[in-house]
Scaffold this motif. Structure first.
Motif, short mmCIF file in Angstrom:
data_model
loop_
_atom_site.label_atom_id
_atom_site.label_comp_id
_atom_site.label_asym_id
_atom_site.label_seq_id
_atom_site.Cartn_x
_atom_site.Cartn_y
_atom_site.Cartn_z
N ALA A 81 12.44 -7.45 -4.34
CA ALA A 81 11.05 -7.88 -4.57
C ALA A 81 10.63 -7.70 -6.03
CB ALA A 81 10.11 -7.10 -3.65
N GLY A 82 11.52 -7.14 -6.83
CA GLY A 82 11.23 -6.99 -8.26
C GLY A 82 10.93 -5.57 -8.69
N VAL A 83 10.97 -4.62 -7.75
CA VAL A 83 10.70 -3.24 -8.12
C VAL A 83 11.92 -2.67 -8.84
CG1 VAL A 83 10.14 -0.94 -7.23
CG2 VAL A 83 9.19 -2.96 -6.12
N ALA A 84 11.66 -2.02 -9.97
CA ALA A 84 12.78 -1.49 -10.77
C ALA A 84 12.45 -0.09 -11.26
CB ALA A 84 13.05 -2.41 -11.95
N PRO A 85 13.45 0.74 -11.45
CA PRO A 85 13.20 2.08 -11.99
C PRO A 85 12.49 2.01 -13.34
CG PRO A 85 15.44 1.93 -11.16
CD PRO A 85 14.87 0.55 -11.11
N GLY A 86 11.57 2.95 -13.55
CA GLY A 86 10.82 2.97 -14.80
C GLY A 86 9.50 2.24 -14.72
N MET A 87 9.33 1.45 -13.68
CA MET A 87 8.10 0.66 -13.51
C MET A 87 6.95 1.56 -13.06
SD MET A 87 8.00 -2.56 -10.94
CE MET A 87 8.93 -3.71 -11.92
N MET A 88 5.72 1.23 -13.45
CA MET A 88 4.56 1.99 -12.97
C MET A 88 4.42 1.76 -11.46
SD MET A 88 3.17 3.53 -15.56
CE MET A 88 1.54 3.96 -15.02
N ILE A 89 3.96 2.79 -10.76
CA ILE A 89 3.84 2.67 -9.30
C ILE A 89 2.87 1.55 -8.92
CG2 ILE A 89 2.97 3.87 -7.25
CD1 ILE A 89 4.29 6.38 -8.27
N SER A 90 1.78 1.46 -9.66
CA SER A 90 0.79 0.41 -9.35
C SER A 90 1.40 -0.98 -9.48
CB SER A 90 -0.42 0.55 -10.26
OG SER A 90 0.02 0.59 -11.60
N GLN A 91 2.24 -1.13 -10.49
CA GLN A 91 2.90 -2.42 -10.72
C GLN A 91 3.88 -2.71 -9.57
OE1 GLN A 91 5.02 -2.39 -14.42
NE2 GLN A 91 5.43 -4.59 -14.38
N ILE A 138 3.72 -1.64 -6.50
CA ILE A 138 2.99 -1.97 -5.26
C ILE A 138 2.43 -3.39 -5.33
CG2 ILE A 138 0.94 -1.36 -3.89
CD1 ILE A 138 1.58 1.56 -4.69
N ALA A 139 2.05 -3.80 -6.53
CA ALA A 139 1.57 -5.17 -6.69
C ALA A 139 2.69 -6.17 -6.38
CB ALA A 139 1.05 -5.37 -8.11
N LEU A 140 3.92 -5.81 -6.75
CA LEU A 140 5.06 -6.70 -6.49
C LEU A 140 5.50 -6.66 -5.03
CD1 LEU A 140 7.22 -5.94 -9.64
CD2 LEU A 140 6.24 -8.15 -9.06
N CYS A 141 5.38 -5.47 -4.43
CA CYS A 141 5.88 -5.29 -3.07
C CYS A 141 4.81 -4.52 -2.27
CB CYS A 141 7.21 -4.53 -3.12
SG CYS A 141 7.97 -4.27 -1.52
N PRO A 142 3.88 -5.22 -1.67
CA PRO A 142 2.73 -4.53 -1.04
C PRO A 142 3.12 -3.61 0.11
CG PRO A 142 2.30 -6.88 -1.30
CD PRO A 142 3.74 -6.67 -1.64
N ASP A 143 4.25 -3.83 0.75
CA ASP A 143 4.68 -2.96 1.85
C ASP A 143 5.44 -1.72 1.38
OD1 ASP A 143 3.60 -4.62 3.70
OD2 ASP A 143 5.43 -5.81 3.95
N MET A 198 0.84 -1.19 0.00
CA MET A 198 0.00 0.00 0.00
C MET A 198 0.89 1.25 0.00
SD MET A 198 -2.80 0.93 2.84
CE MET A 198 -3.53 2.54 2.88
N THR A 199 0.48 2.21 -0.82
CA THR A 199 1.27 3.43 -0.89
C THR A 199 0.97 4.32 0.30
OG1 THR A 199 0.95 3.34 -3.23
CG2 THR A 199 1.90 5.33 -2.37
N GLU A 200 1.99 4.88 0.85
CA GLU A 200 1.79 5.87 1.91
C GLU A 200 2.37 7.18 1.44
OE1 GLU A 200 3.51 4.49 5.49
OE2 GLU A 200 2.23 2.74 5.59
N PRO A 201 1.69 8.26 1.75
CA PRO A 201 2.27 9.53 1.33
C PRO A 201 3.60 9.78 2.02
CG PRO A 201 0.43 9.86 2.83
CD PRO A 201 0.48 8.41 2.54
N GLY A 202 4.46 10.50 1.36
CA GLY A 202 5.77 10.82 1.93
C GLY A 202 5.62 11.75 3.11
#
Lengths: 111, 405
Positions: free
Chosen positions: B46-56, B58-63, A1-5
């Motif tokens: 967890a697979g997060v990489a620069p250039g990736m969409m934010i939604s994508q 968060i799907a890979l790394c929910p925290d 879940m996204t948290e604001p900065g």
């Protein structure tokens, strides 16, 4: 879940006491015109309609309510909720006041 | 010498908020497309990489915690680090990457001793500024910027986070490095990998004509880098003394029309600044403090130097359209930081054709009177009325007073 900065720039260990990092003293400042001024208003019992208004330490009776309207805006930021009244006073002056419904205070403003 | 703070912005965000210390962290890119610009090691695992969409991401790394870009904050921290480095050496050069700085150490042996002692002294100095930054810094000491950068890259995994390479060791040190360190195009790096050339020692075995035939001019250049034959010295930067003007809004401005109107005002004021002395403008930086904290900025170099407010305004508007502030703006700031030759030549239709369309320009006598009154009263005495949001439902947002320049 996204948290604001974090919300505000905090002073880093090496920042000076002049203020938060990244803030420069503003060279130009705009002063808004027609800012609302607090005013004392007495209302008719049980309603929100002004009965009398005190301007420059002089209380004047409201002769007529010409118009009234409501503004609700900026609910995403700090909600603005105002109930405006255009009034004719006993000396014939035409004024506009509003009641701030969020703070429950009255203000005088040229609409 | 190369001083490198990997994940510079992320480290700053962790310093700003202790709650982020143990969380997987990423930084959102500037611009209207919501993408990831940088990710910490945990997020990257967890697979997060620069250039990736934010939604994508968060799907890979929910925290994942995604921080909004705050260029003003990051730049100001970098400026303070640069100031500390300039105290140590007069030759400091920043790179295009925010957390990478080159420091010239030639001739400093008498002051600070041999290279290892220099590194230790510099790390001590950085630790006095911030222990966290001293912990995460990687220092490379080698001849030339390329060698120093490769050494700093290797220092990231070294025990004391510092690698020192002498002139004699440079060639053998470089040959052990992967080809990814080369300052060449990404397509060339990809092709080198496809050809099975993984390290610089493999590249060094290929004759220059063969590389030129395969990669063009980049081939022999890459070979010179690989062999340590090309030494690029650190160049001291001329300290910037920009012309800065700013405007505080009475209420945060969220409408783009209001920003455009404020931009015209700022351009006009900046161009009238006496320090410009008729010079044309090449480099502009527009920044803003945003409502609720954070900042936004765009930095642009004009294709041709100009002192025409309309041209500069149109140029910045096009940049704002590509990268709008994420929230309402509290303070808008304009820096003119690079200048071109003087361009006071009037337009074909006379000087009036070049003037800004919105701002009232007072007659010289009025301007002079305003200055005198300001000196006498020590506060602004004459104002002009500006149209901010004439159609606003809130009357106090429609017009504002600004001090007459």
């Amino acid at each position: 879940m996204t948290e604001p900065g974090p919300k505000r720039a905090v002073a880093l260990p090496w920042t000076t006491s002049a203020g938060p990092a990244g803030r420069l003293p503003a060279a130009g400042k705009l002063r808004s015109l027609n800012r609302p001024r607090p005013v004392r208003v007495a209302t008719t019992r049980g309603t929100e309609v002004p009965k009398s208004i005190e301007i420059n330490d002089r209380r004047q009776r409201v002769e007529d309510v010409v118009e009234r309207w409501r503004i609700d805006d900026e609910w995403w930021r700090e909600p603005v909720s105002r109930l405006y009244f255009s009034l004719v006073l006993e000396d014939g002056a035409y004024v506009t006041v509003y009641r701030d419904l969020t703070q429950n205070r009255w203000y005088l403003q040229h609409a | 010498m190369c001083i490198w703070w990997p994940d510079f912005e992320l480290q700053l965000e962790r310093m700003r908020s202790e709650a982020l210390a143990e969380r997987p962290l990423a930084l959102a890119a500037t611009g209207n497309a919501r993408r990831i610009e940088a990710a910490c090691a945990t997020a990257a695992a967890a697979g997060v990489a620069p250039g990736m969409m934010i939604s994508q991401a968060i799907a890979l790394c929910p925290d994942l915690v995604v921080c909004d870009p705050d260029p003003e904050f990051h730049d100001s921290a970098l400026e303070r680090l640069l100031a500390a480095l300039r105290d140590w050496s007069p030759v400091v050069e920043r790179s295009e990457v925010r957390g990478k700085v080159f420091v010239g150490a030639d001739g400093l042996e008498r002051l600070y001793g041999p290279p290892r002692q220099q590194i230790a002294g510099l790390l001590d100095r950085l630790a006095r500024l911030s222990s966290r930054f001293a912990l995460h810094v990687a220092v490379g000491h080698a001849p030339g910027k390329f060698g120093a950068w490769v050494a700093a890259r290797a220092a990231r995994t070294a025990a004391n986070r510092a690698v020192c390479v002498t002139d004699n060791e440079l060639g053998s040190f470089l040959t052990r490095q992967p080809v990814d360190v080369l300052p060449v195009s990404e397509s060339m790096i990809r092709r080198l990998h496809r050809l099975g050339i993984e390290r610089l020692e493999h590249l060094a075995q290929i004759p220059a004509p063969a590389l030129a035939a395969q990669f063009g001019a980049e081939g022999p250049r890459a070979l010179a880098w690989a062999l340590g034959e090309k030494i690029d010295p650190v160049r001291a930067e001329c300290p910037l003394r920009p012309i800065t003007v700013s405007l505080d809004f009475p209420a945060p401005a969220g409408r783009i029309e209001m920003l455009h109107a404020a931009l015209d005002l700022l351009i006009d004021r900046a161009l009238r600044h006496p320090r410009r002395r008729g010079k044309s403008v090449r480099g502009i930086r527009l920044s803003a403090d945003l409502e609720g904290g954070g900042s936004w900025s765009i930095r642009a170099i004009t294709r041709e130097p100009s002192s025409n407010p309309r041209q500069l305004g149109a140029f910045l508007r096009s940049r704002i359209a590509l990268d709008r502030p994420q929230r309402a703006v509290e303070t808008l700031r304009l820096d003119l930081f690079r200048f071109g030759p003087a361009s006071e030549q009037p337009g074909i239709f006379g000087a009036r054709a070049c003037k800004g369309p919105r701002l009232f320009e007072p007659a010289p006598a009025i301007a002079s009177a305003a200055r005198l009154l300001r000196l006498r009263l020590n506060c602004a005495a004459l104002y002009q009325v500006l149209e901010l949001e004439p159609g606003s439902r809130l009357p106090e947002r429609r017009y504002a007073l600004m001090e007459l320049a």
